[in-house]
Scaffold this active site. Structure first.
Site, PDB file in Angstrom:
ATOM      1  N   HIS A 166      70.865  42.334  48.609  1.00 40.87           N
ATOM      2  CA  HIS A 166      70.106  42.963  49.582  1.00 40.87           C
ATOM      3  C   HIS A 166      70.194  42.303  50.650  1.00 40.87           C
ATOM      4  O   HIS A 166      69.044  42.771  51.605  1.00 40.87           O
ATOM      5  CB  HIS A 166      68.604  43.502  48.690  1.00 40.87           C
ATOM      6  CG  HIS A 166      68.194  43.906  47.351  1.00 40.87           C
ATOM      7  ND1 HIS A 166      68.654  44.986  46.974  1.00 40.87           N
ATOM      8  CD2 HIS A 166      68.434  42.705  46.315  1.00 40.87           C
ATOM      9  CE1 HIS A 166      68.470  44.794  45.576  1.00 40.87           C
ATOM     10  NE2 HIS A 166      68.673  44.036  45.059  1.00 40.87           N
ATOM     11  N   SER A 291      88.960  43.385  72.960  1.00 43.29           N
ATOM     12  CA  SER A 291      87.877  44.596  73.671  1.00 43.29           C
ATOM     13  C   SER A 291      88.521  44.613  75.336  1.00 43.29           C
ATOM     14  O   SER A 291      89.381  43.770  75.986  1.00 43.29           O
ATOM     15  CB  SER A 291      86.334  44.042  73.963  1.00 43.29           C
ATOM     16  OG  SER A 291      85.963  44.382  74.577  1.00 43.29           O
TER      17      SER A 291
END
Length: 445
Positions: A166, A291
């Site tokens: 989780h 990038s």
């Protein structure tokens, strides 16, 4: 504009062509025509072998040479015939009849395509090209990927890793074992895929050998068809069909590939997450840009590209596997137009495997960061401590550890040992509990 890499509509034939051009041999229009020629030639020779007419071994060799030497120019000639016939398989028949004239076998021309419908040719050609593509392209690629993952699992066998359930810190594991989770899943689904037979339809216009039987009623045509497909083409013949094959086995193979792709998506997302957590760094290639705006970035683009292509493949596998087994009465034409896209999800699947391999080769293990996260999460040994206390019949151990650790981010080795020292247990048991760390509480595998 003329068709080239930069003008192609599909990235398969454009941007990614240099990685996928070998698939032309299976899924292009040229390839389909060549496989049709192959089936027609083998059927013609098989008829001769069964004594319907005479053919010498030299003549059979010459006929097979048409297939082995089949060129784009010959495929173009067949397409030109199709522009007249408006029927692709009939064009192949006329082409081969012309070839018989060249070989001075004009007297045998009407044995070409004898008793067949076009689907006897298509529903053997397509399973054949599909079988070859799977066995020669995809299966070696997925096998190599599984082997690559196994080698990484071996290299990382002893790397302790903070697990997360989780998204939260959980009982530690070993990085090698987490990779083996994927190898086991992939191997099992691959094994299921290999158990599905490659099948084809061969039985005349509506599957009953009507034309064959009326011409030669004493011949066992079911036996003939079974032997032709199994011994000459390497396919399993479906015994009861309409004009087309069922596509049930083909659909099962597509579903199997879809499951494997889903496992690979899971792998890509896990590795991507480990990169984002800095557990992996990536090798830098000189000249590459991560990038356009942020010079420091090295993006996990290979796993992202793989995930995207796997998704496209699965969307198409889903449509193909649910549509193909459905055909109105003895046949409609929807299967034909859909099957022409068979190579598209296959190509996206192969491209994904290449991307994953490339991404895995760029990974650099960041052990320092992995160790930092383990050291920062001493609370994960609470499970171990409360389990041993249960063994010793200590009262309410779970509740005691819950009170200490739940929501408490400040648990350290020191605070955990202070807690242990406060327990009313023997010194030997305290020593046993203190020996447990996030680095060694990793179970067995």
């Amino acid at each position: 504009m003329d068709l080239q890499n930069l003008t192609a509509v599909s990235p398969i034939d454009g941007r990614y062509r240099n990685q996928l051009h070998q698939l032309d041999a299976y899924f292009s229009e040229y390839a389909l025509i060549r496989y049709r020629v192959h089936v027609e030639v083998e059927y013609f020779i098989f008829l001769a072998d069964k004594k319907f007419f005479k053919l010498t071994s030299v003549q059979a060799k010459q006929l097979r040479k048409i297939v082995t030497d089949f060129s784009v120019e010959q495929a173009t000639a067949i397409k030109n015939l199709e522009s007249v016939t408006n029927h692709d398989v009939k064009a192949v028949e006329y082409f081969l009849k012309r070839e018989l004239e060249v070989l001075q076998l004009s007297h045998l021309k009407e044995w070409i395509h004898f008793g067949l419908t076009s689907q006897d040719v298509n529903n053997t050609s397509i399973p054949l090209l599909w079988k070859d593509a799977l066995e020669q392209e995809w299966m070696p690629a997925i096998s190599n990927l599984i082997l690559h993952l196994k080698n990484l699992a071996k290299d990382w066998k002893n790397i302790s890793l903070l697990a997360r359930t989780h998204g939260q810190p959980a009982s530690p594991t070993k990085l090698g074992k987490e990779i083996l989770v994927f190898t086991e899943r992939l191997e099992q689904q691959f094994q299921l895929l290999t158990q599905i037979p490659f099948t084809g339809k061969f039985g005349g216009a509506t599957g009953n050998f009507n034309a064959h039987h009326v011409a030669f009623p004493k011949t066992n045509w079911q036996k003939f068809g079974n032997e032709f497909l199994e011994k000459r083409l390497g396919l399993q013949r479906q015994q009861y069909t309409t004009q087309i094959e069922h596509y049930d086995h083909l659909a099962a193979q597509m579903d199997a590939m879809k499951r494997i792709n889903t496992i690979l998506i899971d792998l890509c997302r896990d590795v991507w997450t480990y990169v984002s957590m800095d557990y992996f760094k990536q090798k830098i290639k000189k000249g590459e840009v991560g990038s356009s705006a942020m010079p420091h970035k090295v993006n996990p683009i290979d796993f992202e590209n793989a995930e995207g292509n796997l998704g496209i493949a699965n969307a198409l596998w889903e449509h193909l596997s649910s549509k193909l087994p459905i055909s109105r009465l003895q046949r409609d034409l929807t299967d034909s137009t859909v099957l022409r896209n068979l190579g598209v999800p296959f190509a996206h699947s192969v491209l994904s495997l290449k991307s994953i391999e490339k991404g895995l080769n760029k990974l650099l293990l960041n052990e320092e960061k992995i160790k930092q996260d383990l050291e920062a999460n001493w609370a994960v040994v609470a499970e171990a401590i409360q389990t041993i206390l249960r063994r010793e019949n200590y009262p309410n151990p779970y509740e005691a550890l819950k009170e200490l650790t739940r929501g408490n981010a400040a648990i350290t080795q020191k605070s955990m040992h202070v807690f242990i020292d406060g327990l009313k247990i023997s010194p030997a048991l305290k020593k046993e509990l203190k020996a447990i760390t996030p680095f060694n509480y990793t179970g067995v595998f």
